[in-house]
Design an enzyme around this catalytic site. Sequence first.
Site, PDB file in Angstrom:
ATOM      1  N   CYS A  91     -19.344  21.208  -8.996  1.00  0.00           N
ATOM      2  CA  CYS A  91     -20.239  21.005  -7.853  1.00  0.00           C
ATOM      3  C   CYS A  91     -21.628  20.503  -8.234  1.00  0.00           C
ATOM      4  O   CYS A  91     -22.351  20.004  -7.380  1.00  0.00           O
ATOM      5  CB  CYS A  91     -20.373  22.301  -7.059  1.00  0.00           C
ATOM      6  SG  CYS A  91     -18.817  22.877  -6.367  1.00  0.00           S
ATOM      7  N   HIS A 359     -20.324  19.717   1.991  1.00  0.00           N
ATOM      8  CA  HIS A 359     -20.507  19.757   0.537  1.00  0.00           C
ATOM      9  C   HIS A 359     -19.567  18.746  -0.130  1.00  0.00           C
ATOM     10  O   HIS A 359     -18.457  19.096  -0.529  1.00  0.00           O
ATOM     11  CB  HIS A 359     -20.202  21.186   0.078  1.00  0.00           C
ATOM     12  CG  HIS A 359     -20.250  21.432  -1.388  1.00  0.00           C
ATOM     13  ND1 HIS A 359     -20.868  20.601  -2.299  1.00  0.00           N
ATOM     14  CD2 HIS A 359     -19.730  22.465  -2.127  1.00  0.00           C
ATOM     15  CE1 HIS A 359     -20.735  21.106  -3.525  1.00  0.00           C
ATOM     16  NE2 HIS A 359     -20.044  22.225  -3.437  1.00  0.00           N
ATOM     17  N   CYS A 389     -24.545  26.740  -7.516  1.00  0.00           N
ATOM     18  CA  CYS A 389     -23.511  27.468  -8.232  1.00  0.00           C
ATOM     19  C   CYS A 389     -22.426  26.469  -8.622  1.00  0.00           C
ATOM     20  O   CYS A 389     -22.317  25.388  -8.028  1.00  0.00           O
ATOM     21  CB  CYS A 389     -22.929  28.592  -7.379  1.00  0.00           C
ATOM     22  SG  CYS A 389     -22.161  28.041  -5.838  1.00  0.00           S
TER      23      CYS A 389
END
Length: 403
Positions: A91, A359, A389
């Site tokens: 991510c 996202h 994260c």
Amino acid sequence: MTEAFIYDALRSPRGRGRPDGSLHEVTAVALSAQMLNALAARNGLSGPVVEDVIWGNVTQVGEQGGCLARSAVLASDLDQTIPGLSINRFCASGMEAVNLAANQVRAGAGAAYVAGGVEMMSRVPMGSDGAAIAADPSLAMRTRFVPQGIAADLIATEFGFDREQADALAVESQRRAALAWAEGRFARSIVPVTDINGLTILDRDEHLRPGTDLATLAALKPAFAEMGEVMPGFDQVALMKYPHLERIRHIHHAGNSSGIVDGAAAVLVGSRDFGRAHGLTPRARIRATARIGTDPTIMLTGPVPVTQRILAQAGMTIADIDLFEVNEAFASVVLRFQQAFDVDPGRVNVNGGAIALGHPLGATGAILIGTLLDEMERTGAATGLATLCIASGMGAATILERV
């Protein structure tokens, strides 16, 4: 050491990550090329003017496989002598692309880079590339691997967050994002996406649900309870690592977790001399970058220790930071960040976050940096910190300073 500056940052709108999403017809290469062309056109760049294109994307398989960064350069109007580097830190891939570019400039390895990322989640499903930590039983058992949703619920259980807190954060994210769009706060960064005929197919984020309220979210069932308690029994795996907990409270669902979307973002990073040579004014200095590894079971707590690390490296305290962008992968991630540093929630994700807007894995880190920069300029804030994260237990962060 040479200083690294951000000269520009832009992004696509985020399309729903489903076959009926507005960006579904666009490939990752094509969307990336549109962002590269827009960045070059806005800043008058031509020829071999940047050292490299560093591009993050997470699910590197099929049409997102190979060196997507180089494919995007060749599909764009950039000079073919500019190479491309694809990177994957899950991510945080888009953020690490920007951080790597900044650190290359600092080290004198080139005067300027284009960095960013892309993810077309409607076309290349998350997890379709496989991952050893999930698919290899020996590694999964060694690390006490659980899916991210279980990890998010584990954070809520370990640090004392309940369903009402998570839902309240989600409602506020939707409210802030709707207000940001209504007031045109994203206008400088958004690049409308066009189809092969040059017709605009998306010019605003479409995952947003501005009418969301607590009653709506209260009606949703926890998304990860069955996975944790009944099917493979991932709760028991997590409790092997956290035996002081009696059980895991499942509080997350689709409404307080990040949305699955398509999107891309690009950032122009360069030295001060680069800006002078091309008549460009720097918008911010990249003051510090950091990354860290964390417990792979609870997995998503990385924003806390990586923020501690980056502040120490920069010689700063949390009080020195005016604004924060903390990726809303799940509500508990942001709640834990706010708890750990006792920061005012009014300074965190001021314009909403991934719960409201989505996202797009490989692009999100670069989007956060651009959103943070725009808000710093809008409000006159001097400093800002963006952090995410990361799957398998990591964290990444970037500190910006206006100039």
